[in-house]
Design an enzyme around this catalytic site. Structure first.
Site, short mmCIF file in Angstrom:
data_model
loop_
_atom_site.label_atom_id
_atom_site.label_comp_id
_atom_site.label_asym_id
_atom_site.label_seq_id
_atom_site.Cartn_x
_atom_site.Cartn_y
_atom_site.Cartn_z
N ASP A 104 8.43 -9.20 9.20
CA ASP A 104 7.06 -8.91 8.76
C ASP A 104 7.09 -8.14 7.44
O ASP A 104 8.08 -7.48 7.12
CB ASP A 104 6.33 -8.05 9.80
CG ASP A 104 6.17 -8.78 11.12
OD1 ASP A 104 6.23 -10.02 11.13
OD2 ASP A 104 6.00 -8.09 12.15
N LYS A 105 5.96 -8.17 6.74
CA LYS A 105 5.89 -7.48 5.44
C LYS A 105 6.26 -6.00 5.58
O LYS A 105 6.92 -5.44 4.71
CB LYS A 105 4.47 -7.64 4.88
CG LYS A 105 4.33 -7.15 3.47
CD LYS A 105 2.96 -7.47 2.92
CE LYS A 105 2.71 -6.69 1.64
NZ LYS A 105 1.33 -6.81 1.18
#
Ligand code: URA
Length: 261
Positions: A104-105
């Site tokens: 994920d970011k």
């Protein structure tokens, strides 16, 4: 391996196919000391010496990088708005690198960047059950009951529960939180009632064999807790090099590549 000269130069980042063809026509490319005239001529990636505009071009077949992904970049090859993990790899000869899997970011840690599609496919195949180990900080008190639930598999909103996962509790910091449960407005002399609730933060390692979307966060959500920091420290046989700061990367050693393969 034998390759067309224009393909060789394009793969090594000398320009687009039409740009390198133009350079060949201009006489800017030599093979083993002789000016090359034809873009379609074959060259041997192991034996031939290719000079492009005065510079020797070494062939790189597969490349493998271990990146310590920082938070704030996306696990993609290109993105219109965001910085990608591929933008961080500055010294690659290849233009076909991609991240093997996604974080994920806001997740940090180990990400394999390569152009070896077969290896990536093998590592990411749901049938292969490759171990991924995460370190996480959790809002909430992680308990032995959570360990048992994760070992059995939890429902995270998909068709099937998760596969057995190994949860290790590293530390738990408890704090008492006072919660107002009733406002007593009728009798002003009576104090507001409060309830003491136990709350806190935990640190854990979690080993999972799948790679479902937001899996770690969803597993903790399923037991009423929230991941506030997440970092991957292992992917199959690869362990995150502790000397790599977020955003830094290095090539895999031959041994690491062999073990992965
Ligand atoms: N699980 C998550 O929730 N996020 C990641 O980035 C990786 C695993």
């Amino acid at each position: 391996m034998k390759l067309r000269l224009d393909k060789y130069l394009t793969e090594m980042g000398c320009g687009t196919r039409s740009q390198v063809k133009k350079e060949i026509l201009k006489g800017s490319v030599s093979v083993n000391g002789e000016i090359a005239k034809k873009a379609e001529r074959k060259v041997d990636t192991e034996k031939d010496e290719i000079i492009f505009k005065g510079e020797k071009i070494f062939y790189a077949g597969y490349e493998y990088f271990m990146l310590n992904k920082p938070a704030g970049v996306v696990s993609a090859t290109e993105d219109k708005k965001e910085r990608t993990v591929i933008d961080l790899i500055k010294e690659s000869k290849r233009k076909d690198l991609f991240p093997a899997g996604r974080l994920d970011k806001d997740t940090e840690g180990l990400l394999l960047i390569t152009n070896d599609g077969q290896l990536a496919h093998r590592l990411l195949s749901p049938k292969k059950h490759v171990d991924k180990i995460y370190y996480a900080k959790i809002k909430g008190i992680v308990t032995e009951e959570d360990v048992r639930l994760f070992e059995k598999g939890v429902h995270i909103g998909d068709e099937k529960p998760t596969m057995p996962a190994a949860l290790e509790i590293l530390s738990v910091q408890k704090e008492r939180r006072k919660e107002k449960i009733k406002e007593q407005k009728i009798l002003p002399e009576t104090k507001n009632e409060t309830d003491e609730k136990e709350d806190g933060y935990s640190e854990i390692y979690l080993t999972i064999k799948e790679g479902r979307f937001h899996q770690v966060k969803r597993m903790f959500r399923a037991v009423g807790k929230e991941v506030v920091y997440l970092k991957r420290i292992q992917f199959g046989t690869l362990t995150l090099d502790p000397s790599l700061k977020p955003g830094q990367y290095r090539k895999l050693t031959e041994e690491e590549v062999e073990q992965l393969c």
